[in-house]
Design a protein around this motif. Structure first.
Motif, PDB file in Angstrom:
ATOM      1  N   UNK A  73       0.806  -1.378  -0.100  1.00 45.89           N
ATOM      2  CA  UNK A  73       0.134   0.015   0.174  1.00 45.89           C
ATOM      3  C   UNK A  73       0.725   1.238   0.158  1.00 45.89           C
ATOM      4  N   UNK A  74       2.041   1.280  -0.426  1.00 43.84           N
ATOM      5  CA  UNK A  74       2.583   2.408  -0.671  1.00 43.84           C
ATOM      6  C   UNK A  74       2.588   3.258  -2.004  1.00 43.84           C
ATOM      7  N   UNK A  75       1.699   2.850  -2.796  1.00 46.44           N
ATOM      8  CA  UNK A  75       1.092   3.745  -4.046  1.00 46.44           C
ATOM      9  C   UNK A  75      -0.341   3.991  -3.683  1.00 46.44           C
ATOM     10  N   UNK A  76      -0.905   4.738  -4.328  1.00 44.61           N
ATOM     11  CA  UNK A  76      -2.265   4.865  -4.061  1.00 44.61           C
ATOM     12  C   UNK A  76      -3.252   3.945  -4.973  1.00 44.61           C
ATOM     13  N   UNK A  77      -2.700   3.400  -6.169  1.00 39.98           N
ATOM     14  CA  UNK A  77      -3.182   2.432  -6.822  1.00 39.98           C
ATOM     15  C   UNK A  77      -3.453   1.156  -5.846  1.00 39.98           C
ATOM     16  N   UNK A  78      -2.203   0.746  -5.458  1.00 38.96           N
ATOM     17  CA  UNK A  78      -1.911  -0.362  -4.478  1.00 38.96           C
ATOM     18  C   UNK A  78      -2.868  -0.451  -3.311  1.00 38.96           C
ATOM     19  N   UNK A  79      -2.912   0.950  -2.821  1.00 43.88           N
ATOM     20  CA  UNK A  79      -3.726   1.112  -1.689  1.00 43.88           C
ATOM     21  C   UNK A  79      -5.243   0.825  -1.744  1.00 43.88           C
ATOM     22  N   UNK A  80      -5.643   1.311  -3.085  1.00 39.27           N
ATOM     23  CA  UNK A  80      -7.179   1.168  -3.612  1.00 39.27           C
ATOM     24  C   UNK A  80      -7.408  -0.325  -3.833  1.00 39.27           C
ATOM     25  N   UNK A  81      -6.606  -0.803  -4.382  1.00 36.93           N
ATOM     26  CA  UNK A  81      -6.674  -2.431  -4.623  1.00 36.93           C
ATOM     27  C   UNK A  81      -6.839  -3.080  -3.457  1.00 36.93           C
ATOM     28  N   UNK A  82      -5.936  -2.984  -2.426  1.00 42.49           N
ATOM     29  CA  UNK A  82      -5.964  -3.760  -1.365  1.00 42.49           C
ATOM     30  C   UNK A  82      -7.238  -3.573  -0.441  1.00 42.49           C
ATOM     31  N   UNK A  83      -7.501  -2.101  -0.527  1.00 47.97           N
ATOM     32  CA  UNK A  83      -9.096  -1.939   0.325  1.00 47.97           C
ATOM     33  C   UNK A  83     -10.209  -2.541  -0.476  1.00 47.97           C
ATOM     34  N   UNK A  84     -10.126  -2.717  -1.865  1.00 51.64           N
ATOM     35  CA  UNK A  84     -11.089  -3.320  -2.490  1.00 51.64           C
ATOM     36  C   UNK A  84     -11.077  -4.986  -2.234  1.00 51.64           C
ATOM     37  N   UNK A 101      -8.250 -14.569   6.126  1.00 48.73           N
ATOM     38  CA  UNK A 101      -7.414 -14.023   7.232  1.00 48.73           C
ATOM     39  C   UNK A 101      -6.426 -12.975   6.780  1.00 48.73           C
ATOM     40  N   UNK A 102      -5.705 -13.249   5.527  1.00 49.00           N
ATOM     41  CA  UNK A 102      -4.956 -12.492   4.796  1.00 49.00           C
ATOM     42  C   UNK A 102      -4.941 -12.283   3.503  1.00 49.00           C
ATOM     43  N   UNK A 103      -4.350 -11.485   2.760  1.00 48.11           N
ATOM     44  CA  UNK A 103      -4.419 -11.710   1.462  1.00 48.11           C
ATOM     45  C   UNK A 103      -3.229 -11.022   0.997  1.00 48.11           C
ATOM     46  N   UNK A 104      -2.807 -11.573  -0.281  1.00 52.95           N
ATOM     47  CA  UNK A 104      -1.285 -11.341  -0.800  1.00 52.95           C
ATOM     48  C   UNK A 104      -1.464 -11.086  -2.296  1.00 52.95           C
ATOM     49  N   UNK A 105      -0.945 -10.353  -2.969  1.00 48.35           N
ATOM     50  CA  UNK A 105      -0.996 -10.235  -4.436  1.00 48.35           C
ATOM     51  C   UNK A 105      -0.043  -9.651  -5.345  1.00 48.35           C
ATOM     52  N   UNK A 106       0.144  -9.933  -6.503  1.00 46.41           N
ATOM     53  CA  UNK A 106       1.172  -9.427  -7.108  1.00 46.41           C
ATOM     54  C   UNK A 106       0.575  -8.887  -8.739  1.00 46.41           C
ATOM     55  N   UNK A 107       1.281  -8.035  -9.131  1.00 41.43           N
ATOM     56  CA  UNK A 107       0.989  -7.756 -10.520  1.00 41.43           C
ATOM     57  C   UNK A 107       1.768  -8.845 -11.518  1.00 41.43           C
ATOM     58  N   UNK A 108       1.508  -9.089 -12.691  1.00 37.08           N
ATOM     59  CA  UNK A 108       1.986 -10.083 -13.397  1.00 37.08           C
ATOM     60  C   UNK A 108       2.218  -9.373 -14.735  1.00 37.08           C
ATOM     61  N   UNK A 109       3.386  -9.644 -15.417  1.00 35.93           N
ATOM     62  CA  UNK A 109       3.704  -9.192 -16.764  1.00 35.93           C
ATOM     63  C   UNK A 109       4.124 -10.320 -17.441  1.00 35.93           C
ATOM     64  N   UNK A 110       3.218 -10.790 -18.618  1.00 34.41           N
ATOM     65  CA  UNK A 110       3.627 -11.699 -19.306  1.00 34.41           C
ATOM     66  C   UNK A 110       4.292 -11.069 -20.740  1.00 34.41           C
TER      67      UNK A 110
END
Ligand SMILES: O=C(O)CCC(=O)C(=O)O
Ligand SMILES: [Fe+2]
Length: 210
Positions: A73-84, A101-110
């Motif tokens: 959540x160090x960027x506005x977009x990341x923060x908004x995504x984690x909130x959603x 209980x917890x959530x983890x996620x990453x961007x992926x670029x193929x």
């Protein structure tokens, strides 16, 4: 569709069939912010993803080729995504008593030519990743671009579903139950993959499944 209608629909479909695919599900402004962020991150923030503790580098490349960047959540977009994602977590816990209980996620670029062969996101019994969430950040995707996600029933090699990685499409499925793969993409393919975990005693272990 309001957030609560969307979350209700996801909960119902997960309850009934263990997966759901919804087009234009991601709120538009959130999708736009994420699509723009993933394209503006410096290349060095992305690294080749791993698949298991034993696998060596060469092995990994025969299975998956995407590059990933974990979202915080160090960027506005990341923060908004984690909130959603937190809103979805709470809704699913209220409706299905999943105990997420917890959530983890990453961007992926193929990159063009990249793929991810058939795999499960969690190993049965380890109770680590319970629910997988994937969303796509590709406006103007066409059939000729390839890169479809195929989702299989547990014991068959006939896909249940073929999903185009179109902007705003959301895919949610039980991590232990559905083998899936990403077909080779012909153009740059951007997505987010995330996992909800339940609270197990080993949930603090570093990367238990992957
Ligand atoms: O991008 C997709 O369609 C799925 C990605 C995936 O299966 C994963 O990252 O585990
Ligand atoms: Fe996966």
């Amino acid at each position: 569709m309001s957030a609560s209608e969307l979350f209700d629909r996801i909960a119902n479909e997960i309850y009934q069939q263990g997966f759901c695919v919804i087009r234009n599900a991601l709120p538009e402004a959130l999708g736009v912010a994420l699509a723009s962020e993933v394209r503006s991150l410096p290349e060095e923030n992305f690294s080749r993803a791993g698949i298991g503790r034993q696998a060596d580098h060469q092995n990994i490349e025969t299975i998956r080729r995407d590059e990933i960047c974990w979202i915080d959540n160090t960027t506005a977009a990341g923060q908004a995504w984690l909130l959603w994602a937190d809103g979805l977590q709470q809704a699913l816990n209220r409706r299905l008593f999943l105990g997420l209980f917890s959530f983890e996620s990453h961007y992926a670029h193929y990159h063009p030519g990249d793929f991810y062969k058939v795999h499960l996101d969690a190993f049965r019994g380890q109770q680590n990743r319970v629910l997988t969430v994937v969303t796509y950040l590709n406006p103007d995707w066409t059939d000729a671009d390839g890169g479809e996600l195929l989702i299989y029933p547990e014991k068959s090699n006939q896909p249940l579903l073929t999903v185009k990685p179109e902007f705003g499409t959301l895919v949610v499925f039980l991590s232990e139950e559905f083998p899936h793969e990403v077909l080779p993409t012909l153009t740059d393919r951007y997505s987010i993959a995330g996992w909800y975990r339940i609270n197990t005693s080993d949930s603090n272990r570093v990367d238990p499944a992957f």
